[in-house]
Design a protein around this motif. Structure first.
Motif, short mmCIF file in Angstrom:
data_model
loop_
_atom_site.label_atom_id
_atom_site.label_comp_id
_atom_site.label_asym_id
_atom_site.label_seq_id
_atom_site.Cartn_x
_atom_site.Cartn_y
_atom_site.Cartn_z
N PRO A 2 23.16 25.38 94.95
CA PRO A 2 23.57 24.48 96.02
C PRO A 2 22.39 23.97 96.82
N ASN A 3 22.58 22.81 97.41
CA ASN A 3 21.49 22.18 98.15
C ASN A 3 21.46 22.70 99.58
N ASP A 4 20.89 23.85 99.78
CA ASP A 4 20.71 24.36 101.13
C ASP A 4 19.42 25.16 101.20
N ASN A 5 18.91 25.31 102.43
CA ASN A 5 17.61 25.95 102.62
C ASN A 5 17.62 27.41 102.18
N LYS A 6 18.77 28.08 102.31
CA LYS A 6 18.83 29.49 101.97
C LYS A 6 18.54 29.71 100.49
N VAL A 7 19.16 28.89 99.62
CA VAL A 7 18.94 29.07 98.19
C VAL A 7 17.50 28.73 97.83
N GLY A 8 16.94 27.67 98.44
CA GLY A 8 15.55 27.36 98.20
C GLY A 8 14.65 28.51 98.60
N HIS A 9 14.98 29.15 99.70
CA HIS A 9 14.20 30.31 100.16
C HIS A 9 14.33 31.46 99.17
N GLU A 10 15.55 31.67 98.64
CA GLU A 10 15.75 32.76 97.70
C GLU A 10 14.96 32.52 96.41
N PHE A 11 14.92 31.27 95.95
CA PHE A 11 14.12 30.97 94.77
C PHE A 11 12.64 31.19 95.05
N TYR A 12 12.24 30.87 96.26
CA TYR A 12 10.85 31.11 96.65
C TYR A 12 10.53 32.60 96.56
N PHE A 25 15.31 32.63 84.61
CA PHE A 25 16.41 32.46 85.54
C PHE A 25 17.40 31.45 84.98
N THR A 26 18.67 31.68 85.25
CA THR A 26 19.70 30.68 84.98
C THR A 26 20.47 30.48 86.26
N SER A 27 20.63 29.22 86.68
CA SER A 27 21.30 28.93 87.94
C SER A 27 22.17 27.70 87.78
N GLY A 28 23.34 27.72 88.45
CA GLY A 28 24.27 26.61 88.35
C GLY A 28 24.36 25.83 89.63
N CYS A 29 24.53 24.50 89.50
CA CYS A 29 24.73 23.63 90.66
C CYS A 29 26.21 23.28 90.77
N GLY A 30 26.71 23.21 91.99
CA GLY A 30 28.04 22.67 92.22
C GLY A 30 27.94 21.19 92.47
N GLU A 31 28.83 20.69 93.33
CA GLU A 31 28.87 19.25 93.58
C GLU A 31 27.83 18.81 94.59
N GLN A 33 24.50 19.19 94.76
CA GLN A 33 23.15 18.83 94.34
C GLN A 33 23.15 18.57 92.85
N SER A 34 22.46 17.53 92.44
CA SER A 34 22.37 17.22 91.02
C SER A 34 21.39 18.17 90.36
N PRO A 35 21.55 18.43 89.06
CA PRO A 35 20.58 19.29 88.36
C PRO A 35 19.17 18.72 88.42
N TYR A 36 19.05 17.38 88.41
CA TYR A 36 17.72 16.77 88.48
C TYR A 36 17.03 17.09 89.81
N ASP A 37 17.78 16.98 90.91
CA ASP A 37 17.20 17.31 92.21
C ASP A 37 16.81 18.78 92.28
N ALA A 38 17.68 19.64 91.72
CA ALA A 38 17.37 21.07 91.71
C ALA A 38 16.13 21.37 90.88
N GLN A 39 16.00 20.68 89.76
CA GLN A 39 14.81 20.85 88.92
C GLN A 39 13.54 20.49 89.68
N GLU A 40 13.58 19.37 90.39
CA GLU A 40 12.42 18.96 91.18
C GLU A 40 12.10 19.98 92.27
N GLU A 41 13.14 20.55 92.90
CA GLU A 41 12.92 21.53 93.96
C GLU A 41 12.27 22.80 93.42
N VAL A 42 12.73 23.26 92.26
CA VAL A 42 12.14 24.47 91.67
C VAL A 42 10.69 24.22 91.27
N LEU A 43 10.41 23.06 90.69
CA LEU A 43 9.04 22.75 90.31
C LEU A 43 8.14 22.62 91.54
N ARG A 44 8.70 22.09 92.63
CA ARG A 44 7.92 21.98 93.87
C ARG A 44 7.56 23.35 94.41
#
Length: 381
Positions: A2-12, A25-31, A33-44
């Protein structure tokens, strides 16, 4: 993811101890955040940590429907389909990424996919897929398997110390090539892992234990048993495919605009607090009727601390003993201006309402409903 700061922090935090040669890691997106946005966030995040990783995507590529003109039209923006483990396995086989991100996927399938890939299971071996689906279902809610949402001070069989509950251990699963499944937690850690916590999680979100439907297969949980091997490990047995083992339909969610939602709350304490809350409710409804006749029927109300859970029939004698309550009112309207006005009426309670009210909170927002639709794999039914 999901697109929230908490999950980004957990990935960090996860990637701070990341070893590319040892962990995926395997992670699923709901409605949200798009998988593309999530991919960019993880790479960042990985780039920020100086880590070089590959991030794969397994996602819903296209959804179409036949319109009134009998022509296919793309509806990807409005619909998300619950996928199974197959796209996860395909991505792992083709690209072996360090991190794999999906669109909406059934929770159990997020775990089944890596099992099929790592253990080399065949899709026609339904017994193994059933074992893997059981393991995934038990793990999908994390600490709910190891004592979370379980402790009850009034039940001697479910007592835990507050400190034990504070430091729950995340569960993991050991799965053998032959499908043997043991759920476990780290030795010596807090929490509870036993037949009761496993049974509670097994029945979570299960309508029919003989027919637990996933996109991968339909599973029969009726004969599942749990055999504790230690305080930290439980053997899971007895799962099998259902008689009708292969699902012919998929579940999709479609967003539907339902207008505007407004809500407000106000607290009352002390003598006759319930009567004052009821009078405040009367005023809100009356003020709305003055401006927009008929709209008060769009409003529902309840008193937190008295009847908000609707768990029992409330009589006047019981309400007399409530001296710390909070009125909550929710309205659903077609127009934004109606929702705005509804929330404004709560502010008026400070000057035009009952004595001793306080702690007003109110807001409004557009309201969308996710509608569940059962579809054939090649069309709606």
């Amino acid at each position: 993811m999901p697109n929230d700061n908490k999950v980004g922090h957990e990935f960090y935090l996860l990637m701070c101890s990341f070893r590319v040669d040892a962990v995926a890691f395997t992670s699923g997106c709901g409605e949200r955040q798009s998988p593309y946005d999530a991919q960019e966030e993880v790479l960042r995040i990985a780039s920020k940590l100086g880590i070089s990783i590959s991030v794969g995507l397994a996602y819903q590529s296209s959804v179409s429907e036949i319109g009134v003109d009998n022509k296919l039209k793309d509806i990807d923006d409005d619909v998300s389909v619950y996928l199974g483990a197959a796209p996860i396995v395909e991505c792992l086989e083709r690209h072996t990424p360090d991190v794999l991100i999906t669109s909406r996927v059934v929770d159990a399938s997020l775990f089944l996919g890596p099992m099929v890939f790592e253990l080399g299971w065949n899709w026609d071996d339904l017994q193994l897929l059933a074992q893997g689906s059981l393991a995934g279902h038990l793990l999908e809610c994390g600490c709910q398997l190891t004592g979370g949402y379980y402790m009850h001070p009034g039940d001697r069989h479910r007592k835990m110390t507050f400190q034990n509950l504070l430091e729950l251990s995340l569960p993991f699963v050991e799965v053998a090539f032959d499908g043997t499944v043991c759920v476990a937690k780290a030795e010596g850690t807090d929490g509870v892992l036993d037949s009761s916590t496993c049974a509670e999680q097994l029945l979570y979100e299960i309508r029919d234990p003989s027919s637990y439907i996933t996109p991968d297969l339909i599973v029969n949980f009726q004969d599942v048993t749990f055999q504790p091997l230690s305080d930290s490990k439980v053997l899971c047995c007895g799962v099998k495919p259902s008689a009708e083992s292969l699902p012919k339909k998929l579940l999709l969610l479609r967003s539907k605009d339902c207008g505007w939602k407004g809500w407000g709350e106000i607290s009352y304490g002390g003598y006759e607090s319930v009567e004052r809350a009821k009078a405040a409710e009367f005023l809100i409804r009356a003020w709305m009727e003055e401006l927009y006749p008929g709209l008060s029927t769009n409003v529902t109300s309840y008193i937190i601390g008295l009847d908000s859970l609707k768990a029992m029939c409330i009589n006047n004698a019981l309400s007399k003993h409530c001296e710390d309550i909070r009125l909550r009112m929710d309205g659903l309207f077609e127009k934004e201006e109606h929702a705005i006005q509804f929330t404004k009426e709560f502010t008026a309670l400070y000057t035009n309402g009952l004595a001793g009210g306080g702690g007003i909170s109110n807001t409004f927002c557009g309201f969308k409903l996710l509608v569940a639709i059962v579809c054939g794999r090649f069309g709606a039914v």
